[in-house]
Design a protein around this motif. Structure first.
Motif, PDB file in Angstrom:
ATOM      1  N   ILE A  25       0.829  -1.207   0.000  1.00 43.70           N
ATOM      2  CA  ILE A  25       0.000   0.000   0.000  1.00 43.70           C
ATOM      3  C   ILE A  25       0.867   1.262   0.000  1.00 43.70           C
ATOM      4  O   ILE A  25       0.515   2.276  -0.603  1.00 43.70           O
ATOM      5  N   SER A  26       2.015   1.201   0.639  1.00 49.40           N
ATOM      6  CA  SER A  26       2.888   2.379   0.705  1.00 49.40           C
ATOM      7  C   SER A  26       3.365   2.807  -0.682  1.00 49.40           C
ATOM      8  O   SER A  26       3.689   3.974  -0.907  1.00 49.40           O
ATOM      9  N   PHE A  27       3.390   1.863  -1.617  1.00 50.46           N
ATOM     10  CA  PHE A  27       3.786   2.174  -2.990  1.00 50.46           C
ATOM     11  C   PHE A  27       2.598   2.514  -3.872  1.00 50.46           C
ATOM     12  O   PHE A  27       2.669   3.414  -4.714  1.00 50.46           O
ATOM     13  N   LEU A  28       1.500   1.778  -3.709  1.00 49.52           N
ATOM     14  CA  LEU A  28       0.396   1.848  -4.658  1.00 49.52           C
ATOM     15  C   LEU A  28      -0.849   2.535  -4.122  1.00 49.52           C
ATOM     16  O   LEU A  28      -1.782   2.802  -4.884  1.00 49.52           O
ATOM     17  N   GLY A  29      -0.882   2.800  -2.835  1.00 50.08           N
ATOM     18  CA  GLY A  29      -2.079   3.390  -2.258  1.00 50.08           C
ATOM     19  C   GLY A  29      -3.138   2.336  -2.012  1.00 50.08           C
ATOM     20  O   GLY A  29      -2.994   1.172  -2.378  1.00 50.08           O
ATOM     21  N   VAL A  30      -4.236   2.737  -1.417  1.00 46.33           N
ATOM     22  CA  VAL A  30      -5.275   1.794  -1.024  1.00 46.33           C
ATOM     23  C   VAL A  30      -6.506   1.869  -1.922  1.00 46.33           C
ATOM     24  O   VAL A  30      -7.189   0.870  -2.143  1.00 46.33           O
ATOM     25  N   LYS A  31      -6.775   3.027  -2.489  1.00 49.59           N
ATOM     26  CA  LYS A  31      -8.029   3.249  -3.208  1.00 49.59           C
ATOM     27  C   LYS A  31      -8.188   2.349  -4.422  1.00 49.59           C
ATOM     28  O   LYS A  31      -9.265   1.781  -4.655  1.00 49.59           O
ATOM     29  N   ASN A  32      -7.145   2.201  -5.221  1.00 47.11           N
ATOM     30  CA  ASN A  32      -7.247   1.482  -6.489  1.00 47.11           C
ATOM     31  C   ASN A  32      -6.553   0.126  -6.458  1.00 47.11           C
ATOM     32  O   ASN A  32      -6.292  -0.471  -7.513  1.00 47.11           O
ATOM     33  N   LEU A  33      -6.274  -0.371  -5.266  1.00 50.50           N
ATOM     34  CA  LEU A  33      -5.651  -1.682  -5.082  1.00 50.50           C
ATOM     35  C   LEU A  33      -6.732  -2.698  -4.719  1.00 50.50           C
ATOM     36  O   LEU A  33      -7.577  -2.424  -3.860  1.00 50.50           O
ATOM     37  N   PRO A  34      -6.744  -3.864  -5.373  1.00 48.46           N
ATOM     38  CA  PRO A  34      -7.778  -4.862  -5.051  1.00 48.46           C
ATOM     39  C   PRO A  34      -7.801  -5.237  -3.574  1.00 48.46           C
ATOM     40  O   PRO A  34      -6.766  -5.239  -2.902  1.00 48.46           O
ATOM     41  N   ILE A  35      -8.970  -5.572  -3.087  1.00 49.07           N
ATOM     42  CA  ILE A  35      -9.171  -5.914  -1.681  1.00 49.07           C
ATOM     43  C   ILE A  35      -8.265  -7.054  -1.249  1.00 49.07           C
ATOM     44  O   ILE A  35      -7.723  -7.043  -0.131  1.00 49.07           O
ATOM     45  N   GLU A  36      -8.068  -8.039  -2.110  1.00 50.73           N
ATOM     46  CA  GLU A  36      -7.253  -9.195  -1.716  1.00 50.73           C
ATOM     47  C   GLU A  36      -5.803  -8.829  -1.424  1.00 50.73           C
ATOM     48  O   GLU A  36      -5.073  -9.584  -0.783  1.00 50.73           O
ATOM     49  N   PHE A  37      -5.380  -7.646  -1.856  1.00 46.72           N
ATOM     50  CA  PHE A  37      -4.021  -7.180  -1.581  1.00 46.72           C
ATOM     51  C   PHE A  37      -4.004  -6.051  -0.557  1.00 46.72           C
ATOM     52  O   PHE A  37      -3.002  -5.347  -0.424  1.00 46.72           O
ATOM     53  N   GLY A  38      -5.117  -5.883   0.144  1.00 54.36           N
ATOM     54  CA  GLY A  38      -5.178  -4.895   1.206  1.00 54.36           C
ATOM     55  C   GLY A  38      -5.771  -3.565   0.804  1.00 54.36           C
ATOM     56  O   GLY A  38      -5.805  -2.637   1.611  1.00 54.36           O
ATOM     57  N   GLY A  39      -6.258  -3.467  -0.449  1.00 51.33           N
ATOM     58  CA  GLY A  39      -6.824  -2.212  -0.921  1.00 51.33           C
ATOM     59  C   GLY A  39      -8.328  -2.153  -0.775  1.00 51.33           C
ATOM     60  O   GLY A  39      -8.936  -2.957  -0.057  1.00 51.33           O
ATOM     61  N   GLU A  40      -8.933  -1.209  -1.493  1.00 53.15           N
ATOM     62  CA  GLU A  40     -10.368  -0.989  -1.402  1.00 53.15           C
ATOM     63  C   GLU A  40     -11.104  -1.293  -2.706  1.00 53.15           C
ATOM     64  O   GLU A  40     -12.330  -1.178  -2.760  1.00 53.15           O
ATOM     65  N   LEU A  41     -10.385  -1.687  -3.737  1.00 53.64           N
ATOM     66  CA  LEU A  41     -11.010  -1.936  -5.030  1.00 53.64           C
ATOM     67  C   LEU A  41     -11.700  -3.298  -5.039  1.00 53.64           C
ATOM     68  O   LEU A  41     -11.054  -4.328  -4.846  1.00 53.64           O
ATOM     69  N   GLU A  42     -13.007  -3.294  -5.245  1.00 54.02           N
ATOM     70  CA  GLU A  42     -13.769  -4.540  -5.309  1.00 54.02           C
ATOM     71  C   GLU A  42     -13.686  -5.122  -6.717  1.00 54.02           C
ATOM     72  O   GLU A  42     -14.125  -4.504  -7.678  1.00 54.02           O
ATOM     73  N   MET A  43     -13.115  -6.307  -6.813  1.00 55.76           N
ATOM     74  CA  MET A  43     -13.034  -7.013  -8.086  1.00 55.76           C
ATOM     75  C   MET A  43     -14.215  -7.976  -8.188  1.00 55.76           C
ATOM     76  O   MET A  43     -14.729  -8.459  -7.171  1.00 55.76           O
ATOM     77  N   PRO A  44     -14.672  -8.279  -9.393  1.00 55.99           N
ATOM     78  CA  PRO A  44     -15.796  -9.220  -9.546  1.00 55.99           C
ATOM     79  C   PRO A  44     -15.467 -10.589  -8.947  1.00 55.99           C
ATOM     80  O   PRO A  44     -14.316 -11.034  -8.966  1.00 55.99           O
ATOM     81  N   ASN A  45     -16.473 -11.244  -8.395  1.00 52.84           N
ATOM     82  CA  ASN A  45     -16.284 -12.577  -7.820  1.00 52.84           C
ATOM     83  C   ASN A  45     -16.099 -13.634  -8.905  1.00 52.84           C
ATOM     84  O   ASN A  45     -15.423 -14.638  -8.701  1.00 52.84           O
ATOM     85  N   GLU A  46     -16.707 -13.405 -10.046  1.00 54.02           N
ATOM     86  CA  GLU A  46     -16.605 -14.376 -11.135  1.00 54.02           C
ATOM     87  C   GLU A  46     -15.381 -14.048 -11.998  1.00 54.02           C
ATOM     88  O   GLU A  46     -14.857 -12.940 -11.959  1.00 54.02           O
ATOM     89  N   PRO A  47     -14.904 -15.025 -12.783  1.00 53.38           N
ATOM     90  CA  PRO A  47     -13.766 -14.774 -13.673  1.00 53.38           C
ATOM     91  C   PRO A  47     -14.060 -13.619 -14.634  1.00 53.38           C
ATOM     92  O   PRO A  47     -15.181 -13.478 -15.135  1.00 53.38           O
TER      93      PRO A  47
END
Length: 294
Positions: free
Chosen positions: A242-264
């Motif tokens: 997060i210190s490099f990429l921020g939290v807003k646009n980072l997927p949740i699975e990597f500690g961010g806030e961006l919700e990615m679709p559950n399906e492929p």
């Protein structure tokens, strides 16, 4: 996505003197002096009689921006870019979205929808559990990565701000290691370090298992010091990422806030890339070094 390039010029130098070749930026029109582009970039490329490139200002700017607008350095980068394609047909020949359907549909390579706070593009490579080496080769993954990055660097904002790559190693095993060879590592690092007309701002390795040390040992001899400084091993340390990429646009699975679709989402990515960029790559594949067959 529509990109407004009008605000990008504030980040760029308005004038420069390289080998005492001067160009002018016209603030009223937001364009560069055609005399500079014509008398430097085009003349330089014409000295390579077997190198075919488009007669287009935006094409030249793609190589000028990462070289801080020095024509000589830009031309050398252009030559390396196309010589890599010439010398490595296994990665470059017939590079089209339709030819990379298998990887694009697999969720291995995902261009993230938003940028970092400082404007960098982010690309996620799932090199572990999503990768079945019996179905997809390491060469195919590199080809698709090259495809996505070439798409990204057509955007002026990416040319200026650069790219961060996240390599997710969750599920990486010995069956994957055997497909990473020194020749593959040499080609990949040559392309990233010497041939790519883009600023790679960071390569972030996450969720890497202990066995990943074997892979890094293969790549390490080919890494320049500049690349090593931009290579970050985060493991499961989300705060470091997060210190490099921020939290807003980072997927949740990597500690961010961006919700990615559950399906492929690979199929949707493939359809989008094919529909939007297939003809573009058909055109760009016509450029490069021409080999005269005897």
């Amino acid at each position: 996505m529509i990109i407004d390039t009008s605000s990008f010029f504030v980040f760029e130098k308005k004038s420069f003197d390289a080998n005492r070749n001067t160009f002018l930026f016209h603030s009223s029109t937001g364009s560069f002096s055609s005399s500079w582009i014509g008398s430097n970039s085009r003349v330089a490329s014409s000295t390579e009689s077997n190198l075919v490139v488009p007669d287009d200002d935006e094409f030249y700017k793609k190589f000028l921006r990462p070289c801080k607008w020095y024509p000589k350095s830009s031309f050398e980068l252009m030559k390396r870019f196309y010589k890599f394609k010439l010398n490595n047909p296994r990665y470059s020949r017939d590079l089209l979205p339709s030819n990379e359907q298998k990887v694009l549909c697999s969720d291995i390579a995902i261009p993230l929808p938003d940028r970092t706070a400082d404007g960098c593009k982010m690309i996620l490579i799932n090199a572990g559990k999503q990768w079945n080496p019996k179905l997809i080769t390491s060469d195919e993954i590199l080809r698709t990565t090259m495809l996505l990055i070439e798409i990204a660097i057509n955007e002026p904002k990416t040319q200026i701000c650069g790219i961060h790559t996240i390599i997710n190693m969750a599920g990486f095993s010995l069956s994957h290691v055997t497909h990473i060879t020194p020749s593959f590592a040499a080609a990949m690092t040559e392309w990233i370090q010497r041939c790519l007309p883009c600023r790679i701002k960071g390569i972030h390795i996450v969720n890497q298992p202990f066995i990943f040390k074997m892979v890094y040992a293969i790549f390490k001899p080919f890494l320049l010091e500049k690349t090593r400084k931009r290579l970050h091993f985060h493991g499961t340390d989300r705060e470091a990422l997060i210190s490099f990429l921020g939290v807003k646009n980072l997927p949740i699975e990597f500690g961010g806030e961006l919700e990615m679709p559950n399906e492929p989402i690979g199929r949707n990515i493939y359809e989008y890339v094919r529909n939007k960029f297939e003809k573009k790559f058909e055109e760009t594949n016509k450029f490069g070094y021409i080999v005269n067959e005897k």
